[in-house]
Design an enzyme around this catalytic site. Structure first.
Site, short mmCIF file in Angstrom:
data_model
loop_
_atom_site.label_atom_id
_atom_site.label_comp_id
_atom_site.label_asym_id
_atom_site.label_seq_id
_atom_site.Cartn_x
_atom_site.Cartn_y
_atom_site.Cartn_z
N HIS A 231 0.88 -1.07 0.05
CA HIS A 231 0.19 -0.10 0.01
C HIS A 231 0.86 1.43 0.11
O HIS A 231 2.08 1.13 0.77
CB HIS A 231 -1.01 0.03 1.40
CG HIS A 231 -2.04 1.13 1.06
ND1 HIS A 231 -1.97 2.17 1.40
CD2 HIS A 231 -3.19 0.78 0.68
CE1 HIS A 231 -3.02 2.56 1.03
NE2 HIS A 231 -3.99 1.88 0.74
N ASP B 66 -7.92 -5.61 0.35
CA ASP B 66 -8.29 -6.45 -0.87
C ASP B 66 -8.01 -7.80 -0.98
O ASP B 66 -8.36 -8.59 -1.71
CB ASP B 66 -7.90 -5.52 -2.29
CG ASP B 66 -8.50 -4.52 -2.55
OD1 ASP B 66 -9.73 -4.42 -2.05
OD2 ASP B 66 -7.74 -3.52 -2.67
N1 CMC Z 1 4.06 -7.72 -5.03
C1 CMC Z 1 5.49 -7.66 -5.13
N2 CMC Z 1 6.27 -6.39 -5.05
C2 CMC Z 1 5.68 -5.35 -4.73
C3 CMC Z 1 4.19 -5.59 -4.48
C4 CMC Z 1 3.44 -6.34 -4.67
N3 CMC Z 1 2.28 -6.37 -4.37
N4 CMC Z 1 4.01 -3.91 -4.00
C5 CMC Z 1 4.98 -3.22 -4.30
N5 CMC Z 1 6.07 -4.03 -4.72
C6 CMC Z 1 7.66 -3.64 -4.48
C7 CMC Z 1 7.82 -2.91 -5.77
O1 CMC Z 1 8.25 -3.92 -6.98
C8 CMC Z 1 9.18 -2.08 -5.33
O2 CMC Z 1 10.10 -2.91 -5.39
P1 CMC Z 1 11.63 -2.22 -5.57
O3 CMC Z 1 11.81 -1.15 -4.73
O4 CMC Z 1 12.54 -3.45 -5.66
O5 CMC Z 1 11.51 -1.65 -6.92
C9 CMC Z 1 8.65 -1.67 -4.06
O6 CMC Z 1 7.80 -2.80 -3.65
C10 CMC Z 1 7.86 -0.58 -3.97
O7 CMC Z 1 6.89 -0.51 -4.83
P2 CMC Z 1 5.89 0.81 -5.40
O8 CMC Z 1 5.20 0.23 -6.80
O9 CMC Z 1 7.07 1.89 -5.62
O10 CMC Z 1 5.09 1.21 -4.29
P3 CMC Z 1 3.70 2.21 -4.56
O11 CMC Z 1 3.51 2.81 -3.20
O12 CMC Z 1 3.95 2.91 -5.72
O13 CMC Z 1 2.39 0.92 -4.80
C11 CMC Z 1 0.71 -0.21 -4.72
C12 CMC Z 1 1.61 0.94 -3.98
C13 CMC Z 1 -0.49 -0.36 -3.92
C14 CMC Z 1 0.20 0.36 -6.15
C15 CMC Z 1 1.70 -1.57 -4.69
O14 CMC Z 1 1.96 -2.18 -3.48
C16 CMC Z 1 0.80 -2.73 -5.57
O15 CMC Z 1 0.91 -2.71 -6.68
N6 CMC Z 1 0.10 -3.78 -4.96
C17 CMC Z 1 -0.72 -4.82 -5.57
C18 CMC Z 1 -2.13 -4.14 -5.81
C19 CMC Z 1 -2.84 -3.94 -4.51
O16 CMC Z 1 -3.18 -4.75 -4.03
N7 CMC Z 1 -3.65 -2.83 -4.83
C20 CMC Z 1 -4.40 -2.57 -3.54
C21 CMC Z 1 -4.15 -1.17 -2.80
S1 CMC Z 1 -5.25 -1.07 -1.42
C22 CMC Z 1 -6.63 -0.73 -1.89
C23 CMC Z 1 -6.75 0.81 -2.04
O17 CMC Z 1 -6.81 1.57 -1.24
O18 CMC Z 1 -7.20 1.16 -3.33
#
Ligand code: CMC
Length: 442
Positions: free
Chosen positions: A319, A377
């Site tokens: 998140h 989720d």
């Molecule tokens: N699985 C594997 N690796 C992950 C995941 C994941 N679900 N989420 C983040 N990472 C890794 C990402 O690859 C990155 O690694 P590195 O530093 O080696 O490049 C690191 O963690 C940071 O990720 P980020 O994309 O910079 O983080 P963000 O804050 O931009 O993204 C997120 C947050 C929710 C979009 C992401 O964690 C994600 O895609 N999760 C899966 C989708 C999901 O479950 N979304 C629902 C969010 S809760 C409901 C809502 O409030 O809408």
């Protein structure tokens, strides 16, 4: 208890920040505003005029776009508050209608206020009969989110009594219309997809039970209310009701900042919510669990999400704000147990795979070091699936629940004297000025 509709638009200057530049140009002094809890905000509105520079913050990692008194997240400690109340207390001591009252009006309702609020919504739950023609224009296999984006936007052509956004009475009426009619539209989008007749709302049923009846009643068999299942869906609604300035809420605010009508703004929010990184994650999480198929395949799948350059993600994990357990995930996990127990599905293979994913990921260095924990989720898909809701409707259920948060935020913005049309700047990196060459010389 009386309502004081807690809205703090008074900016209290806590201190000043000075921004200096390496090229020795004049430093800029910026006011820093106090928050009641959480980080203070540096007001950079004068930055461009004072320095000729702008801030750069893709994804708004460190940028507040408004002051708000609706919800608050402490991501480091896994805390979520609606108007100051912890989500755990609201989810266990209140129902969704009380939470809607809290978010929209600032305070939890008294017994009498709740009665009136719920009656107003129930009175307004039918939609214009002509809206049925909109549905007939969609293919039967249309994604419910595409139907919702269209039909919620289309409400603006039916309810002219609530389009004057400068009139607080119109704004209140729009809030009631949306709160009352979105569940009807969500249920209709489901009924349309399965080829069953639409079920009209009933005034004599509570909000969530009425929604389940609109979903699951047929002319040949009325829906029998099961309190455990209604309570489970009601809790899903509560947990999704608001969540600070997330992507869809920011979309609603941005759309509203131009003066667009509330139905159009909520439709924009629904479009944003549809994405798999936001509201679409519950559908994606369940598809992922189905794709994994059995417990023995969990380790290999988790490994694939960690490979450098991999686009696969562990859906339902991570998140932007929570760097600890999402408090909503804890509550929905509990609900998941209750529902599976009630339905005799304790041995549900999907649930077992989910538990195994959670167990492995929570011990894995990759997820621990990046502070990736299960989010709301991760379990909500399993609960909804057990309730008989198809996965294509999960995001629609999220939209139904979040509608109240979107309206509350839109209303807050409309009465915020600091609010202006949202218009981000950019750091331009394209070609500098050049002349168009004649076509034969390009
Ligand atoms: N699985 C594997 N690796 C992950 C995941 C994941 N679900 N989420 C983040 N990472 C890794 C990402 O690859 C990155 O690694 P590195 O530093 O080696 O490049 C690191 O963690 C940071 O990720 P980020 O994309 O910079 O983080 P963000 O804050 O931009 O993204 C997120 C947050 C929710 C979009 C992401 O964690 C994600 O895609 N999760 C899966 C989708 C999901 O479950 N979304 C629902 C969010 S809760 C409901 C809502 O409030 O809408």
């Amino acid at each position: 208890m009386g309502h004081f509709g807690w809205t703090r638009f008074m900016t209290i200057i806590a201190s000043k920040a000075t921004l200096s530049f390496d090229d020795n140009s004049t430093p800029v002094s910026l006011p820093v505003y106090e928050s009641t809890i959480g980080p203070a905000g540096i007001d950079i509105r004068s930055l461009y005029a004072a320095s000729g520079r702008i801030s750069y913050d893709p994804g708004f990692m460190a940028t507040a776009t408004c002051q708000s008194s609706i919800s608050y997240i402490d991501g480091e400690n896994g805390i979520l508050l609606y108007r100051g109340y912890p989500i755990e207390q609201l989810a266990t001591q209140c129902d969704y209608v009380e939470v809607c009252h809290l978010l929209l009006k600032g305070e939890l309702p008294t017994v009498q206020e709740k009665k009136e609020f719920e009656a107003n919504i129930a009175d307004d739950a039918m939609i214009h009969e002509q809206m049925h023609f909109f549905f007939r224009g969609f293919r039967r296999d249309a994604h419910p989110m595409s139907i919702l984006v269209a039909t919620v936007g289309a409400l603006s052509s039916f309810y002219h009594d609530s389009l004057d956004i400068s009139n607080p009475e119109h704004r209140a009426l729009a809030a009631t219309h949306l709160l009352a009619k979105v569940p009807t539209l969500v249920a209709m989008s489901y009924k349309y997809s399965v080829g069953q007749p639409f079920v009209y709302p009933r005034k004599d049923m509570p909000y969530t039970a009425n929604f389940m009846r609109m979903m699951f009643s047929t002319p040949s068999e009325d829906y029998k209310v099961n309190d455990v299942l209604v309570r489970a869906l009601d809790r899903i609604f509560i947990l999704h009701a608001d969540h600070e300035q997330n992507a869809s809420t920011s979309t609603v605010r941005l759309a509203g900042s131009s003066g667009a009508n509330p139905f159009a703004c909520i439709s924009a929010g629904i479009a944003c919510l549809w994405g798999p990184a936001h509201g679409g994650a519950n559908e994606a999480a369940l598809s992922m669990i189905r794709h994994i198929g059995s417990i023995d395949k969990v380790p290999a799948f988790i490994k694939s999400t960690k490979e450098p350059g991999s686009h696969a993600r562990l859906m339902g994990f991570g998140h932007r704000i929570y760097k600890n357990v999402d408090p909503r995930a804890t509550l929905i996990r509990e609900t998941c147990h209750e529902v599976l127990n009630e339905l005799g599905l304790n041995d549900d293979p999907m649930f077992k795979i989910a538990l195994e994913i959670e167990r492995i990921a929570l011990e894995d260095d990759y997820f621990i070091s990046r502070k990736l924990y299960p989010n709301v989720d991760f379990y909500s898909g399993i609960v909804q699936s057990a309730l008989g809701i198809p996965s294509s409707l999960f995001t629609g259920i999220f939209a139904l629940a979040r509608t109240v948060g979107w309206i509350a935020q839109w209303k807050e913005m409309m009465s915020d004297p600091d609010s202006r049309i949202g218009r981000p700047r950019q750091v331009y990196v394209g070609p500098i000025r050049r002349d168009v060459p004649p076509i034969e010389r390009r």
